[in-house]
Every structure is written in C-alpha cells, then in structure tokens.
Motif scaffolding. Structure first.
Motif, short mmCIF file in Angstrom:
data_model
loop_
_atom_site.label_atom_id
_atom_site.label_comp_id
_atom_site.label_asym_id
_atom_site.label_seq_id
_atom_site.Cartn_x
_atom_site.Cartn_y
_atom_site.Cartn_z
N GLY A 1 -3.67 -8.97 18.68
CA GLY A 1 -4.25 -7.63 18.68
C GLY A 1 -4.70 -7.15 20.04
O GLY A 1 -5.19 -6.02 20.16
N GLY A 2 -4.53 -7.98 21.09
CA GLY A 2 -4.87 -7.53 22.43
C GLY A 2 -6.36 -7.39 22.65
O GLY A 2 -7.16 -8.17 22.13
N GLY A 3 -6.75 -6.37 23.42
CA GLY A 3 -8.17 -6.17 23.71
C GLY A 3 -8.37 -5.15 24.80
O GLY A 3 -7.49 -4.32 25.08
N THR A 4 -9.53 -5.22 25.43
CA THR A 4 -9.94 -4.22 26.42
C THR A 4 -10.26 -4.90 27.75
O THR A 4 -10.83 -5.99 27.77
CB THR A 4 -11.17 -3.44 25.93
N ILE A 5 -9.89 -4.20 28.82
CA ILE A 5 -10.22 -4.65 30.17
C ILE A 5 -11.07 -3.58 30.83
O ILE A 5 -10.72 -2.39 30.78
CB ILE A 5 -8.95 -4.91 31.01
N TRP A 6 -12.18 -3.99 31.43
CA TRP A 6 -13.05 -3.07 32.15
C TRP A 6 -12.96 -3.37 33.65
O TRP A 6 -13.08 -4.54 34.07
CB TRP A 6 -14.50 -3.23 31.72
N VAL A 7 -12.74 -2.35 34.44
CA VAL A 7 -12.74 -2.48 35.91
C VAL A 7 -13.86 -1.60 36.43
O VAL A 7 -13.79 -0.37 36.32
CB VAL A 7 -11.40 -2.07 36.53
N ARG A 8 -14.90 -2.21 36.98
CA ARG A 8 -16.07 -1.46 37.46
C ARG A 8 -16.29 -1.76 38.93
O ARG A 8 -16.18 -2.90 39.37
CB ARG A 8 -17.32 -1.85 36.67
N VAL A 9 -16.61 -0.71 39.66
CA VAL A 9 -16.93 -0.84 41.08
C VAL A 9 -18.30 -0.21 41.31
O VAL A 9 -18.55 0.93 40.88
CB VAL A 9 -15.88 -0.14 41.97
N THR A 10 -19.19 -0.94 41.94
CA THR A 10 -20.53 -0.44 42.24
C THR A 10 -20.88 -0.73 43.69
O THR A 10 -20.33 -1.65 44.31
CB THR A 10 -21.59 -1.09 41.33
#
Length: 352
Positions: A268-277
């Motif tokens: 079922g895959g999923g989610t990837i989060w790419v965050r830059v701070t």
C-alpha cells in the motif's frame, strides 16, 4: 626602510639615556649613540647578503654560528669605521680621527665582544625571520595539499554517487518497458532531464537548494509513475531557504532511501515528508517516511552506499561540530533522516 631607521634610532636613544649626566652634553652623547646603531642598521643588508650566500644548510645552526663568529670580526671593524663616518657627518668626530686607526683601536681594545654580540643578534634575528617564513611556507603547502586531497576525495565520492543513482533509475525504467511502455517513455524523458541537471552541476560540490529541489522533482516524477497513488510526497521548503548552498545531489539519495527501504517493502505504499528549516545558524533538511522502519537490530553503521557517501561528503564539506547526517526511528513508525549544515558555510551566492 623608514621602519628600520626608526627601530635603530629607538635603540640608540635607549642606550644613550643611561649616559646622560647633569654636567654632560646630552646632545653630544645622543648623537654618538645614534651613529653607533645607525651604522649597524646600514650593515644589516650586507650581513643578510653574506648569510644567504653561505654554503651551509639553514638547519645546521652550529656550523653557521661558528662561521658567523669568524665573519663577525671584519664586520665589527667595518661597523666602527661606518660609525666614525656618521659621527663626522653629525659633528661628533673630525675627518682625520675617523680615517685613522682610532676606530679600529677602540673596537679591539674594549668594544670587540660587544660589537660581535650585536652582530650575532642581527644574524639571529634574520635566522628567526627565515624560520618564520619557512614555517609559513610549509603550512601553506600543507594546507594546499590537504585542500587538493579533500577536493579529490569529494570528486571520488561524487563519482560513486552518480553511477549509483543512474543504475537505480535505469532499473526502475527497465521494469516498465514491457508491461507499460507509455509510462516507460515518460520515465525516460524524466531520466533525461535528471541526467542533464546532473551534467550541468558538473564538478560543483555545492549548489542552490532550489537546484536540488528541481532535481528531486524529476526523480519523484519517475517514482510517482512507478508507484502511482500509493506514494505520497509532502514538500515543505520555505522560500528563504531556496538560495542557500547545499551539497550537490543530497536530497535524492535521502528520498531514494525512503522509497526503497521504507515504502517499497510496505503493502500500500505510504507518505514521504521533505522538510527544510532554518534554525538560527543551521540549515536542517529532514526526510521522513511512514514505511516499515529500521527493524530490529539496526545500527547506524549499516547504512547503504547512498546515505554513506552523503554522510561522508557532509563531513568533508562541513567539518563543524554538530553538522552531519543522522538516522533515527520516526515517531509513529517509519524512519527519519536529518541533515544539519551551518548556514554560515552555506551563504547565498552572488549571481554568476
């Protein structure tokens, strides 16, 4: 020249002060003292020239000292006559006295050891200057060698990363050539854009974050074609961070790691989060996924080629305490990879 004159004048004044007396002609004493030290100042270039032409290695101090003690004898006699000429000029001595054996006699009678000591002090000062110059030159050579080695190592790491990425991308395309040729053609177009951007970055070790985001966009387009709606990507990159310089080809290995080891094994895959701070003096890049996680018995030294090379490049480009790549379990399941680099080492570049 002016600095040398001022220095020898200061020495002459210092040695004249103790000889001042209430009933003595202070101006006469001062002029006599100044001429003695000005004479040494005039002889310094000749002393340096003789030292430079000695056929003895600089590191053989004992031999050079013995030779200079011998050479010091004629220099002390020459200094006495140079001082006598200067005394004639300033009105302390008459010409007949200056051209007689008087200066030589005075030097050999009572001032020889003192004059020889001054000569050796001049030689010692010159030797100290030489050692300082040699030390600085050797430090510069060492820094140049270290910089060349670092650049060669960084280029070698980059050459490892490019084929690694290309192999994985081609492997993804090949899996769809027969079953879904239209999707395969679309992926080939995206792959062509990726290769173009990779070639444009050339040997640059650092690029704008906006360039990295463009590169990542093409990679994600390939992966979205493969996974469809089962892979979701959320990007959170502030506009203020897009012109900051980051190591080239840094985002794609982080996301690829999340896709291959986090989402691919998960039904079922999923989610990837790419965050830059931007946190004070630090630029932080975080890539998270809600995939299968690190697993039992995972250790930090078990990273693959992509993350391993990325970690080493960061360490070489930013050897600052606190900079680096860290891998940890994500709260709620999955994996979190966090990259920290100092913003003072990632300034906004001027336009080419």
């Amino acid at each position: 020249m002016l600095i040398s004159l001022l220095a020898w004048t200061a020495v002459g004044v210092v040695f004249a002060v103790p000889r001042f007396a209430p009933n003595a002609a202070g101006w006469f004493v001062l002029r006599a003292s100044l001429t003695q030290w000005w004479a040494w100042g005039l002889l310094v270039p000749a002393i340096i020239a003789v030292d430079r032409h000695l056929p003895i290695a600089v590191n053989k101090l004992g031999t050079r000292l013995a030779i200079h003690i011998v050479i010091g004898l004629p220099f002390t006699l020459i200094q006495s006559y140079v001082a006598a000429v200067l005394q004639v000029i300033v009105g302390v001595m008459a010409w007949p006295d200056a051209m007689s054996y008087g200066p030589m006699h005075d030097t050999l009678k009572g001032g020889f050891l003192w004059s020889l000591l001054v000569y050796l002090l001049v030689v010692g000062g010159w030797q100290a200057v030489q050692y300082s110059q040699h030390y600085l030159a050797s430090q510069l050579r060492l820094e140049r060698l270290e910089r060349n080695f670092s650049e060669a190592r960084l280029n070698a790491l980059r050459m490892q990363l490019d084929p690694h990425f290309l192999f994985n991308a081609l492997n993804t395309v090949s899996s769809l050539v027969v079953s879904q040729p239209k999707l395969a053609r679309s992926m080939i177009e995206q792959l062509g854009d990726l290769l173009r951007l990779s070639l444009e970055s050339g040997g640059r070790q650092q690029v704008r974050l906006s360039e990295e985001m463009e590169f990542l966009g093409h990679y994600l387009a390939i992966q979205k074609t493969r996974f469809g709606d089962s892979m979701r990507v959320i990007l959170d990159v502030p506009a203020a961070a897009r012109d900051i310089m980051v190591p080239s080809l840094i985002l794609q290995p982080l996301v690829e790691n999340a896709v291959r080891h986090g989402l691919s094994p998960r039904p079922g895959g999923g989610t990837i989060w790419v965050r830059v701070t931007i946190d004070n003096a630090w630029l932080c890049i975080t890539v998270e996924d809600d995939g299968v996680g690190l697993g039992d018995g995972w250790t930090d030294d078990r990273v693959g080629l992509g993350l391993g090379v990325t970690r080493e490049r960061i360490a070489m480009l930013h050897p600052t305490e606190g900079a680096g790549l860290r891998i940890a379990p994500r709260d709620g399941g999955g994996t979190r990879v966090r990259v920290s680099i100092p913003t003072r080492a990632a300034e906004v570049p001027s336009d080419e």
